[in-house]
Design an enzyme around this catalytic site. Structure first.
Site, PDB file in Angstrom:
ATOM      1  N   PRO A  88       0.808  -1.221   0.000  1.00 36.09           N
ATOM      2  CA  PRO A  88       0.000   0.000   0.000  1.00 36.09           C
ATOM      3  C   PRO A  88       0.842   1.272   0.000  1.00 36.09           C
ATOM      4  CG  PRO A  88      -0.705  -1.512   1.748  1.00 36.09           C
ATOM      5  CD  PRO A  88       0.593  -2.029   1.214  1.00 36.09           C
ATOM      6  N   GLU A 116       1.564  -8.783   8.083  1.00 34.42           N
ATOM      7  CA  GLU A 116       1.685  -7.319   8.232  1.00 34.42           C
ATOM      8  C   GLU A 116       2.661  -6.738   7.217  1.00 34.42           C
ATOM      9  OE1 GLU A 116      -1.125  -7.832  10.328  1.00 34.42           O
ATOM     10  OE2 GLU A 116      -0.434  -5.756  10.235  1.00 34.42           O
ATOM     11  N   ARG A 153      -2.227  -7.480 -21.575  1.00 36.62           N
ATOM     12  CA  ARG A 153      -3.198  -6.974 -22.562  1.00 36.62           C
ATOM     13  C   ARG A 153      -2.545  -6.046 -23.577  1.00 36.62           C
ATOM     14  NH1 ARG A 153      -8.626  -7.401 -21.411  1.00 36.62           N
ATOM     15  NH2 ARG A 153      -9.073  -5.567 -22.658  1.00 36.62           N
ATOM     16  N   ASP A 168      -9.041  -0.277 -25.595  1.00 42.45           N
ATOM     17  CA  ASP A 168      -9.386  -0.185 -24.172  1.00 42.45           C
ATOM     18  C   ASP A 168      -9.592   1.279 -23.794  1.00 42.45           C
ATOM     19  OD1 ASP A 168      -9.326  -2.827 -23.816  1.00 42.45           O
ATOM     20  OD2 ASP A 168      -7.396  -2.944 -22.806  1.00 42.45           O
TER      21      ASP A 168
HETATM   22  N1  4H4 Z   1      -2.813  -2.128  -1.654  1.00 36.14           N
HETATM   23  C1  4H4 Z   1      -1.829  -2.911  -2.156  1.00 36.14           C
HETATM   24  N2  4H4 Z   1      -1.253  -2.707  -3.348  1.00 36.14           N
HETATM   25  O1  4H4 Z   1      -0.315  -3.651  -3.503  1.00 36.14           O
HETATM   26  N3  4H4 Z   1      -0.262  -4.453  -2.462  1.00 36.14           N
HETATM   27  C2  4H4 Z   1      -1.203  -4.036  -1.598  1.00 36.14           C
HETATM   28  C3  4H4 Z   1      -1.484  -4.661  -0.305  1.00 36.14           C
HETATM   29  O2  4H4 Z   1      -2.405  -4.265   0.392  1.00 36.14           O
HETATM   30  N4  4H4 Z   1      -0.656  -5.698   0.053  1.00 36.14           N
HETATM   31  C4  4H4 Z   1      -0.833  -6.372   1.288  1.00 36.14           C
HETATM   32  C5  4H4 Z   1      -0.593  -7.652   1.667  1.00 36.14           C
HETATM   33  C6  4H4 Z   1       0.426  -6.803   1.918  1.00 36.14           C
HETATM   34  C7  4H4 Z   1       0.939  -5.739   2.703  1.00 36.14           C
HETATM   35  C8  4H4 Z   1       2.132  -5.201   2.301  1.00 36.14           C
HETATM   36  C9  4H4 Z   1       2.656  -4.138   3.000  1.00 36.14           C
HETATM   37  C10 4H4 Z   1       1.950  -3.622   4.058  1.00 36.14           C
HETATM   38  S1  4H4 Z   1       2.596  -2.272   4.858  1.00 36.14           S
HETATM   39  N5  4H4 Z   1       3.384  -2.837   6.115  1.00 36.14           N
HETATM   40  O3  4H4 Z   1       3.493  -1.645   3.950  1.00 36.14           O
HETATM   41  O4  4H4 Z   1       1.500  -1.477   5.307  1.00 36.14           O
HETATM   42  C11 4H4 Z   1       0.749  -4.159   4.467  1.00 36.14           C
HETATM   43  C12 4H4 Z   1       0.215  -5.241   3.776  1.00 36.14           C
END
Ligand code: 4H4
Length: 243
Positions: A88, A116, A153, A168
Site C-alpha cells: 500500500p 503485516e 493486454r 481499451d
Molecule cells: N494495496 C496494495 N497494493 O499492492 N499491495 C497491496 C497490499 O495491500 N498488500 C498487502 C498484503 C500486503 C501488505 C504489504 C505491505 C503492508 S505495509 N506494512 O506496507 O502497510 C501491508 C500489507
C-alpha cells in the site's frame, strides 16, 4: 514479456493464469509467468516464512531470508529485471505505468507480501514499490495479478485479432462507452436505436459522446489534453446537460 512471482500461495497465481486473455497469451507463448513458492527457499524443516515483530505488536512479519534466497536464485541468470514490491506504500499503479513496464521490456519480478508485510530490509533488493490502491489486502498476489493482466493486454496479439489494447478505454485516456448485446429489449429497457441503425459513422460518434458523458460524470479528472474534435463533442454534451 516475462513475469516472475514470489509468493507463499503459488496456486492463487497459477489458477488465474489458466483462464481468459492471460491464459491464452501464455498458451500462445507471447507471455511467460514463473511462480516461485517462497517456502522452497527456506532452510528450516518447518519451511517458516514469518516471525514475531521486533518491538512487539499484533501480527506476524515475513522474514527476509526466503525472499533473499529466492532473488539470489532467480538473478543468477544475469537477465535484466525490475524487482517490484507490492504494498500500500508504493507508487499508485495505472494504465500509464502498465505501458511504462511493457515498453521497458524487462522481466517483472513481483514480490507478494502477506501478514503485516515484509521485513523492511527487503527494500535493499527492490527496484520499485507499487500499490494498486489505498487499501490493505490480505496478500500482494491480487496486486501482482492486476499488474500481469494489465501489462499482458498490451502485448500485440494478446487480445486476439478482433480487439486491440488501443480499444481499451483507459488507453484512449477516458472511460468507456456503454455496451449492449441481445436481446434488443429487456424488462422494458431498449437498446439505443442508433446502435441498430447500421450507420457506423453515427455509431462511432455516439460512442465517443457517451464515453465523454461517462468520463464527465465519473472521472472528470481524466478530461484533459482533449483533441479539438473531442472538445467540440464535450461542449455539445455540456450544452445538452445544461438545457
Ligand atoms: N494495496 C496494495 N497494493 O499492492 N499491495 C497491496 C497490499 O495491500 N498488500 C498487502 C498484503 C500486503 C501488505 C504489504 C505491505 C503492508 S505495509 N506494512 O506496507 O502497510 C501491508 C500489507
Amino acid at each position: 514479456m516475462k513475469f516472475e512471482v514470489l509468493t507463499i500461495f503459488p496456486e492463487v497465481i497459477e489458477c488465474y493464469l489458466k483462464h481468459g486473455v492471460v491464459g491464452r497469451a501464455l498458451n500462445k507463448g507471447i507471455a511467460e509467468v514463473k511462480v516461485y513458492n517462497l517456502r522452497d527457499f527456506t532452510t528450516d524443516r518447518h519451511r517458516k516464512v514469518d516471525d514475531y515483530p521486533y518491538g512487539g505488536g499484533a501480527g506476524m512479519v515475513m522474514q527476509i531470508e526466503p525472499f533473499y534466497n529466492a532473488l539470489r536464485h532467480i538473478k543468477s541468470d544475469g537477465i535484466p529485471r525490475k524487482v517490484i514490491l507490492l504494498s500500500p506504500q508504493g507508487r499508485r499503479f495505472s494504465q500509464r505505468i502498465a505501458k511504462e513496464f511493457y515498453k521497458e521490456e524487462k522481466t517483472l519480478t513481483l514480490i507478494c507480501g502477506r501478514y503485516e508485510g515484509i521485513d523492511e530490509r527487503i527494500k535493499a533488493f527492490v527496484d520499485e514499490e507499487i500499490s494498486i490502491g489505498d487499501y490493505v489486502l490480505s496478500g500482494g498476489e491480487l496486486a501482482a495479478l492486476v499488474i500481469i493482466d494489465s501489462v499482458v493486454r498490451l502485448i500485440p496479439g494478446a487480445l486476439g485479432d478482433e480487439l486491440s489494447a488501443e480499444e481499451d478505454s483507459f488507453m484512449k485516456g477516458f472511460l468507456d462507452y456503454p455496451h449492449y448485446t441481445r436481446p434488443e429489449e429487456f424488462e422494458g429497457m431498449r437498446v439505443p436505436d442508433i446502435l441498430l441503425s447500421g450507420d457506423h459513422k453515427k455509431i462511432a460518434l455516439w460512442r465517443k459522446k457517451e464515453a465523454l458523458r461517462n468520463t464527465l460524470k465519473n472521472r472528470p479528472d481524466l478530461l484533459k489534453n482533449l483533441s479539438a474534435e473531442d472538445m467540440k463533442i464535450l461542449k455539445e454534451l455540456c450544452s445538452e446537460i445544461n438545457k
